[in-house]
Write an enzyme that holds these catalytic residues in place. Structure first.
Site, PDB file in Angstrom:
ATOM      1  N   LYS A   8       9.176  33.539  58.047  1.00  0.00           N
ATOM      2  CA  LYS A   8       7.761  33.717  58.411  1.00  0.00           C
ATOM      3  C   LYS A   8       7.016  32.387  58.267  1.00  0.00           C
ATOM      4  O   LYS A   8       6.600  31.797  59.251  1.00  0.00           O
ATOM      5  CB  LYS A   8       7.131  34.814  57.571  1.00  0.00           C
ATOM      6  CG  LYS A   8       7.746  36.168  57.899  1.00  0.00           C
ATOM      7  CD  LYS A   8       7.650  37.114  56.755  1.00  0.00           C
ATOM      8  CE  LYS A   8       8.590  38.283  56.840  1.00  0.00           C
ATOM      9  NZ  LYS A   8       8.592  39.050  58.078  1.00  0.00           N
ATOM     10  N   TRP A  51       8.145  47.499  51.870  1.00  0.00           N
ATOM     11  CA  TRP A  51       9.128  46.548  51.336  1.00  0.00           C
ATOM     12  C   TRP A  51       9.240  46.666  49.824  1.00  0.00           C
ATOM     13  O   TRP A  51      10.329  46.606  49.254  1.00  0.00           O
ATOM     14  CB  TRP A  51       8.784  45.118  51.754  1.00  0.00           C
ATOM     15  CG  TRP A  51       8.939  44.917  53.225  1.00  0.00           C
ATOM     16  CD1 TRP A  51       7.942  44.668  54.128  1.00  0.00           C
ATOM     17  CD2 TRP A  51      10.160  44.989  53.993  1.00  0.00           C
ATOM     18  NE1 TRP A  51       8.467  44.586  55.400  1.00  0.00           N
ATOM     19  CE2 TRP A  51       9.816  44.767  55.351  1.00  0.00           C
ATOM     20  CE3 TRP A  51      11.499  45.221  53.665  1.00  0.00           C
ATOM     21  CZ2 TRP A  51      10.767  44.760  56.371  1.00  0.00           C
ATOM     22  CZ3 TRP A  51      12.449  45.213  54.688  1.00  0.00           C
ATOM     23  CH2 TRP A  51      12.085  44.989  56.012  1.00  0.00           C
ATOM     24  N   ASP A  61       8.074  39.087  45.420  1.00  0.00           N
ATOM     25  CA  ASP A  61       8.594  38.949  46.782  1.00  0.00           C
ATOM     26  C   ASP A  61       7.462  38.335  47.602  1.00  0.00           C
ATOM     27  O   ASP A  61       6.490  39.007  47.949  1.00  0.00           O
ATOM     28  CB  ASP A  61       8.980  40.324  47.346  1.00  0.00           C
ATOM     29  CG  ASP A  61       9.356  40.254  48.827  1.00  0.00           C
ATOM     30  OD1 ASP A  61       9.341  39.145  49.400  1.00  0.00           O
ATOM     31  OD2 ASP A  61       9.666  41.315  49.403  1.00  0.00           O
TER      32      ASP A  61
HETATM   33  N1  PMP Z   1       9.937  41.627  52.011  1.00  0.00           N
HETATM   34  C1  PMP Z   1       8.912  41.455  52.862  1.00  0.00           C
HETATM   35  C2  PMP Z   1       7.515  41.355  52.311  1.00  0.00           C
HETATM   36  C3  PMP Z   1       9.144  41.360  54.230  1.00  0.00           C
HETATM   37  O1  PMP Z   1       8.115  41.205  55.074  1.00  0.00           O
HETATM   38  C4  PMP Z   1      10.472  41.454  54.725  1.00  0.00           C
HETATM   39  C5  PMP Z   1      10.812  41.321  56.187  1.00  0.00           C
HETATM   40  N2  PMP Z   1       9.860  41.479  57.090  1.00  0.00           N
HETATM   41  C6  PMP Z   1      11.495  41.661  53.800  1.00  0.00           C
HETATM   42  C7  PMP Z   1      11.204  41.724  52.459  1.00  0.00           C
HETATM   43  C8  PMP Z   1      12.932  41.772  54.258  1.00  0.00           C
HETATM   44  O2  PMP Z   1      13.343  40.504  54.588  1.00  0.00           O
HETATM   45  P1  PMP Z   1      14.787  40.167  55.183  1.00  0.00           P
HETATM   46  O3  PMP Z   1      14.778  40.682  56.580  1.00  0.00           O
HETATM   47  O4  PMP Z   1      14.805  38.660  55.106  1.00  0.00           O
HETATM   48  O5  PMP Z   1      15.810  40.787  54.322  1.00  0.00           O
END
Ligand code: PMP
Length: 374
Positions: free
Chosen positions: A210, A103, A186
């Site tokens: 989450k 991510w 993030d």
């Molecule tokens: N950052 C992290 C740490 C994540 O775990 C996730 C999704 N699992 C995301 C970003 C992406 O999130 P989204 O699907 O809400 O765009």
């Protein structure tokens, strides 16, 4: 299926039962208004109370000072990968990223579309099995971005990153005259899982699905002086000021997800706030890691000092046994244990609302599986 089962899904994920029950009760007739929660105007008094209450409760849980704005955005955390550089990365400066997982890598790649990116640290070579420690900033950093919890491999920053040479938290480093290099986080997969010192951060964002509520809303907490320096002319929904200046009501916000997030925040306050949820999360993680570590059969993926308290990952001796494990677990009422498709293995996501009994039950199941297959 008659009963709810143990939900180890990585997100969307388990929510507190009292919250779900309250949502159910208000779907048809919200607090005697005669309208269901999804059917009310976002400009009406009832919703105004909901969104303002959610902001107030978030401020109270995290002790967010007045000089920070709270924003309810859409587009998921992924949209923040673009909004952060669009708003914060200035000409002649660099966006600094700590690459602790996929991510974080995606976030840095998105920033590369808007300007210069500097890799301040990375643990990619180690398969992201530890949190990177050696951080080096670029000459003129606009900000330093990190992902507090690596949802996929299961590693977590247990405190904010520091620049080792100085031992000074990054957020306190003076950079380019009067401005400071803000720390951007993030926190999608560990937001509100423990107390956080908000003043160390310039901007924190988290997709809700989450720890905070359903998918569809993203929380952003941002220091107001940072907003004053954002460039003019950004697309309206990509500009943080659109949200901060209109109380996140410039356009129609995701009313149902915001309502549910508000209930989750109230639940957190009721159970004793972030100190209590941290205690619960540590207890759950310790139980499961102990179960893994005392067996020779299961192998934790991440090195000890970097292990996540939210996403606990481990391997079995073969992929075949892992497939059998997931199938047998499903049959015994444990859902969502299959590891991320990019890395395989097993991942138990034990977010805030996941009950400790579920972890104890999983440990018993694991001991039994090892006894029969080990
Ligand atoms: N950052 C992290 C740490 C994540 O775990 C996730 C999704 N699992 C995301 C970003 C992406 O999130 P989204 O699907 O809400 O765009």
């Amino acid at each position: 299926m008659e009963e709810r089962i143990y939900n180890f899904n990585p997100g969307p994920a388990v929510l507190p039962l009292p919250v779900l029950e309250e949502v159910r009760d208000n779907l048809l007739n919200y607090q005697g208004t005669g309208l269901g929660i999804m059917e009310m105007s976002h400009r009406g008094g009832a919703f105004k109370k909901i969104i303002e209450g959610a902001e107030a409760d978030l401020r109270s849980l995290l002790s967010i000072p007045e000089n920070y704005a709270v924003i309810f955005a859409t587009g998921g955390a992924t949209n923040q990968f673009s909004m952060v550089p669009m708003n914060l990365l200035r000409p002649g400066e660099q966006a600094n990223y700590i690459i602790s997982g996929s991510w974080a890598k995606k976030a840095s790649e998105e920033a590369g579309k808007f300007g210069e990116v500097h890799l301040a640290a990375s643990s990619k070579e180690e398969g992201f099995k530890r949190i990177p420690r050696e951080i080096s900033l670029s000459a003129q950093p606009s900000y330093l971005h990190f992902t507090s919890n690596n949802t996929i491999v299961g590693s977590q920053f247990l405190s904010e990153p520091v620049v080792p040479a100085t031992d000074v938290p990054v957020s306190d480093l003076p950079v380019s005259g009067a401005c400071r290099c803000p720390l951007v986080c993030d926190a999608s997969s560990d937001a509100l899982s423990r107390p956080l010192d908000v003043v160390k951060y310039g901007l924190i964002y988290a997709g809700a699905q989450k720890n905070l509520g359903p998918a569809g809303v993203t929380l952003v907490v941002v220091r107001k002086d940072i907003l004053e320096r954002c460039p003019a002319g950004l697309p309206v929904m990509m500009d943080y000021r659109t949200y901060s200046e209109h109380g996140s009501l410039y356009n129609t916000p995701p009313t149902l997800p915001i309502y549910v997030v508000g209930l989750v925040l109230k639940w957190l306050l009721k159970i004793g706030g972030l100190a209590e949820i941290k205690r619960r999360n540590e207890e759950k993680a310790a139980l499961l890691y102990e179960c893994i570590d005392r067996s020779g059969f299961y192998q934790a993926v991440v090195e000890k000092e970097s292990r996540s308290r939210m996403n606990i990952t481990f391997r079995l001796p073969s992929e075949d046994l892992e497939a059998q494990f997931v199938k047998a677990a499903e049959g015994s009422g444990f859902s969502g244990l299959k590891g991320h498709r990019s890395v395989g293995g097993i991942r138990a996501s034990v977010y805030n609302a996941f009950p400790c009994e579920g972890v104890r039950a999983l440990c018993s199941f694991m001991e039994e599986f090892e006894r029969t297959k080990g």
